[in-house]
Scaffold this motif. Structure first.
Motif, PDB file in Angstrom:
ATOM      1  N   ALA A 254      45.872  13.414  85.720  1.00 30.46           N
ATOM      2  CA  ALA A 254      46.236  12.443  84.681  1.00 30.46           C
ATOM      3  C   ALA A 254      46.672  11.123  85.308  1.00 30.46           C
ATOM      4  CB  ALA A 254      47.346  13.002  83.802  1.00 30.46           C
ATOM      5  N   TRP A 255      47.443  11.192  86.392  1.00 28.57           N
ATOM      6  CA  TRP A 255      47.889   9.971  87.086  1.00 28.57           C
ATOM      7  C   TRP A 255      46.686   9.205  87.624  1.00 28.57           C
ATOM      8  CZ3 TRP A 255      47.346   8.749  92.336  1.00 28.57           C
ATOM      9  CH2 TRP A 255      48.040   7.604  92.758  1.00 28.57           C
ATOM     10  N   TRP A 256      45.743   9.930  88.233  1.00 28.95           N
ATOM     11  CA  TRP A 256      44.546   9.283  88.779  1.00 28.95           C
ATOM     12  C   TRP A 256      43.718   8.651  87.666  1.00 28.95           C
ATOM     13  CZ3 TRP A 256      39.283   9.897  88.173  1.00 28.95           C
ATOM     14  CH2 TRP A 256      38.471   9.287  89.136  1.00 28.95           C
ATOM     15  N   SER A 257      43.555   9.368  86.557  1.00 31.17           N
ATOM     16  CA  SER A 257      42.767   8.862  85.432  1.00 31.17           C
ATOM     17  C   SER A 257      43.424   7.638  84.809  1.00 31.17           C
ATOM     18  CB  SER A 257      42.592   9.956  84.373  1.00 31.17           C
ATOM     19  OG  SER A 257      41.920  11.076  84.902  1.00 31.17           O
ATOM     20  N   SER A 258      44.757   7.645  84.746  1.00 31.81           N
ATOM     21  CA  SER A 258      45.479   6.507  84.184  1.00 31.81           C
ATOM     22  C   SER A 258      45.269   5.255  85.038  1.00 31.81           C
ATOM     23  CB  SER A 258      46.969   6.841  84.092  1.00 31.81           C
ATOM     24  OG  SER A 258      47.702   5.744  83.593  1.00 31.81           O
ATOM     25  N   ARG A 259      45.338   5.419  86.337  1.00 31.01           N
ATOM     26  CA  ARG A 259      45.100   4.274  87.240  1.00 31.01           C
ATOM     27  C   ARG A 259      43.682   3.742  87.078  1.00 31.01           C
ATOM     28  NH1 ARG A 259      46.403   4.729  93.336  1.00 31.01           N
ATOM     29  NH2 ARG A 259      45.847   2.548  93.091  1.00 31.01           N
ATOM     30  N   ARG A 260      42.718   4.647  86.968  1.00 32.35           N
ATOM     31  CA  ARG A 260      41.332   4.214  86.805  1.00 32.35           C
ATOM     32  C   ARG A 260      41.145   3.472  85.493  1.00 32.35           C
ATOM     33  NH1 ARG A 260      37.088   5.227  84.165  1.00 32.35           N
ATOM     34  NH2 ARG A 260      38.121   6.865  82.984  1.00 32.35           N
ATOM     35  N   ALA A 261      41.813   3.939  84.418  1.00 37.77           N
ATOM     36  CA  ALA A 261      41.703   3.280  83.117  1.00 37.77           C
ATOM     37  C   ALA A 261      42.273   1.863  83.180  1.00 37.77           C
ATOM     38  CB  ALA A 261      42.436   4.099  82.050  1.00 37.77           C
ATOM     39  N   ARG A 262      43.385   1.691  83.890  1.00 38.03           N
ATOM     40  CA  ARG A 262      43.975   0.353  84.035  1.00 38.03           C
ATOM     41  C   ARG A 262      43.036  -0.580  84.790  1.00 38.03           C
ATOM     42  NH1 ARG A 262      49.446   0.237  82.796  1.00 38.03           N
ATOM     43  NH2 ARG A 262      50.448   2.281  82.635  1.00 38.03           N
ATOM     44  N   ARG A 263      42.445  -0.067  85.862  1.00 42.60           N
ATOM     45  CA  ARG A 263      41.524  -0.913  86.653  1.00 42.60           C
ATOM     46  C   ARG A 263      40.292  -1.268  85.828  1.00 42.60           C
ATOM     47  NH1 ARG A 263      42.812   2.734  90.968  1.00 42.60           N
ATOM     48  NH2 ARG A 263      40.834   3.806  90.629  1.00 42.60           N
ATOM     49  N   ALA A 264      39.773  -0.307  85.060  1.00 44.43           N
ATOM     50  CA  ALA A 264      38.584  -0.562  84.246  1.00 44.43           C
ATOM     51  C   ALA A 264      38.869  -1.618  83.185  1.00 44.43           C
ATOM     52  CB  ALA A 264      38.106   0.733  83.594  1.00 44.43           C
ATOM     53  N   SER A 265      40.043  -1.543  82.552  1.00 47.47           N
ATOM     54  CA  SER A 265      40.404  -2.528  81.528  1.00 47.47           C
ATOM     55  C   SER A 265      40.526  -3.921  82.134  1.00 47.47           C
ATOM     56  CB  SER A 265      41.719  -2.128  80.855  1.00 47.47           C
ATOM     57  OG  SER A 265      41.571  -0.920  80.151  1.00 47.47           O
ATOM     58  N   ALA A 266      41.114  -3.982  83.323  1.00 44.68           N
ATOM     59  CA  ALA A 266      41.265  -5.274  83.981  1.00 44.68           C
ATOM     60  C   ALA A 266      39.910  -5.857  84.370  1.00 44.68           C
ATOM     61  CB  ALA A 266      42.145  -5.124  85.219  1.00 44.68           C
ATOM     62  N   ALA A 267      38.965  -4.971  84.742  1.00 40.16           N
ATOM     63  CA  ALA A 267      37.656  -5.444  85.191  1.00 40.16           C
ATOM     64  C   ALA A 267      36.819  -6.004  84.053  1.00 40.16           C
ATOM     65  CB  ALA A 267      36.900  -4.307  85.881  1.00 40.16           C
ATOM     66  N   VAL A 268      36.880  -5.377  82.880  1.00 40.83           N
ATOM     67  CA  VAL A 268      36.020  -5.799  81.769  1.00 40.83           C
ATOM     68  C   VAL A 268      36.717  -6.761  80.812  1.00 40.83           C
ATOM     69  CG1 VAL A 268      34.718  -3.656  81.883  1.00 40.83           C
ATOM     70  CG2 VAL A 268      36.622  -3.832  80.294  1.00 40.83           C
ATOM     71  N   GLY A 269      38.037  -6.927  80.970  1.00 41.37           N
ATOM     72  CA  GLY A 269      38.749  -7.862  80.108  1.00 41.37           C
ATOM     73  C   GLY A 269      38.999  -7.342  78.713  1.00 41.37           C
ATOM     74  N   THR A 270      38.810  -6.041  78.483  1.00 40.84           N
ATOM     75  CA  THR A 270      39.074  -5.436  77.177  1.00 40.84           C
ATOM     76  C   THR A 270      39.783  -4.110  77.365  1.00 40.84           C
ATOM     77  OG1 THR A 270      36.992  -4.224  77.080  1.00 40.84           O
ATOM     78  CG2 THR A 270      36.990  -6.465  76.187  1.00 40.84           C
ATOM     79  N   VAL A 271      40.420  -3.636  76.299  1.00 46.48           N
ATOM     80  CA  VAL A 271      41.039  -2.317  76.293  1.00 46.48           C
ATOM     81  C   VAL A 271      40.325  -1.490  75.242  1.00 46.48           C
ATOM     82  CG1 VAL A 271      43.164  -1.023  75.956  1.00 46.48           C
ATOM     83  CG2 VAL A 271      43.254  -3.312  76.956  1.00 46.48           C
TER      84      VAL A 271
ATOM     85  N   PRO B  30      32.556 -11.723  82.355  1.00 45.97           N
ATOM     86  CA  PRO B  30      32.671 -13.194  82.346  1.00 45.97           C
ATOM     87  C   PRO B  30      32.479 -13.797  80.957  1.00 45.97           C
ATOM     88  CG  PRO B  30      31.329 -12.456  84.199  1.00 45.97           C
ATOM     89  CD  PRO B  30      31.542 -11.263  83.319  1.00 45.97           C
ATOM     90  N   GLN B  31      31.533 -13.229  80.183  1.00 48.07           N
ATOM     91  CA  GLN B  31      31.309 -13.739  78.835  1.00 48.07           C
ATOM     92  C   GLN B  31      32.482 -13.413  77.909  1.00 48.07           C
ATOM     93  OE1 GLN B  31      27.121 -11.939  79.328  1.00 48.07           O
ATOM     94  NE2 GLN B  31      26.944 -13.182  77.483  1.00 48.07           N
ATOM     95  N   VAL B  32      33.094 -12.248  78.124  1.00 46.25           N
ATOM     96  CA  VAL B  32      34.267 -11.881  77.327  1.00 46.25           C
ATOM     97  C   VAL B  32      35.413 -12.838  77.606  1.00 46.25           C
ATOM     98  CG1 VAL B  32      36.028 -10.108  76.957  1.00 46.25           C
ATOM     99  CG2 VAL B  32      33.632  -9.450  77.129  1.00 46.25           C
ATOM    100  N   ARG B  33      35.616 -13.167  78.885  1.00 46.81           N
ATOM    101  CA  ARG B  33      36.698 -14.102  79.225  1.00 46.81           C
ATOM    102  C   ARG B  33      36.431 -15.482  78.637  1.00 46.81           C
ATOM    103  NH1 ARG B  33      35.890 -11.529  84.401  1.00 46.81           N
ATOM    104  NH2 ARG B  33      37.466  -9.921  84.727  1.00 46.81           N
TER     105      ARG B  33
END
Length: 247
Positions: A166-183, A68-71
């Motif tokens: 790799a497919w599973w890890s890629s999906r998790r990385a996308r969800r994590a980036s969306a959750a924290v608002g950073t890449v 929330p603070q990042v956003r």
């Protein structure tokens, strides 16, 4: 070119350990004893670096809590990407959430992969491991050596497992980036952020590309460590239960 003293000593030590494990497992695993020894060797390495993985997960949870603070910072400095990035890093530093710590488990595995590569592509170490096989395929066999006999199906199964992880890890990385608002700790807004956001989820697939040029023994290591990572992430990153009396 790579045969300098520290690497030579590491290859010799790893070869001795694998030979000992192979002899120990041979009564149970038979012709698969060396492959099983590589799996156990990999698991031992992952157990050694597991504290760093715990630190990595804690850092991710801290960054998620700061989302929330990042956003808010992204809205405040929407027109000033340099200040936005500086403020986000300052926020992480104050909270003890270091994005770089997440790379350490991966970086620490690189020397072990190099050692296995040397063990099964040269006679270095003098352990005779180059003669060992899995399903009739030499553990030093590369994809470029041919896919006749059992080599084709064996490599196909191992590469399919790597691709699935790799497919599973890629999906998790996308969800994590969306959750924290950073890449990877960098704001999702600003110069290069869009490109970075597209590239980072593809990084897990580099494991598959690396496997294409490694001997079978090193591919077994990659498959084992990738599956371990997936299981570790599933356990450590599972949703935490909220106490019933929490407000």
């Amino acid at each position: 070119m790579l045969a300098f003293a520290p690497l030579h000593d590491a290859v010799g030590a790893a070869g001795t350990a694998l030979s000992w494990l192979t002899d120990l497992l041979e009564p149970l695993a038979g012709g698969m004893a060396t492959a099983a020894a590589i799996v156990l060797f990999t698991i031992a390495i992952r157990l050694l670096i597991s504290p760093l993985t715990v630190v990595q997960v804690r850092g991710e949870r801290r960054r998620a809590a700061l989302a929330p603070q990042v956003r808010e910072l992204q809205q405040r400095y929407a027109d000033d990407p340099a200040t936005l990035q500086r403020e986000v890093f300052a926020l992480y530093r104050e909270a003890g959430a270091n994005p770089i710590a997440g790379c350490l488990p991966l970086l620490l595995q690189a020397p072990f992969l190099l050692v296995l590569y040397r063990l099964f592509t040269t006679s270095e170490g003098g352990t005779g491991l180059l003669e060992e096989r899995l399903a009739g395929v030499p553990l030093g066999h590369h994809l470029t050596d041919g896919l006749t006999g059992a080599a084709g199906p064996l490599f196909a199964v191992l590469l399919a497992v790597l691709l699935a992880v790799a497919w599973w890890s890629s999906r998790r990385a996308r969800r994590a980036s969306a959750a924290v608002g950073t890449v990877a700790g960098t704001p999702t807004e600003g110069p290069g952020a869009a490109v970075l956001g597209r590239l980072l989820p593809l990084l897990p697939f580099t494991t598959v590309l690396v496997a294409l040029v490694l001997p079978l023994a090193a591919v077994i290591y990659l498959v084992t460590t990738s599956v371990w990572s997936a299981a570790e992430q599933a356990v450590l990153r599972r949703p935490q239960a909220v106490p019933a009396n929490a407000e």
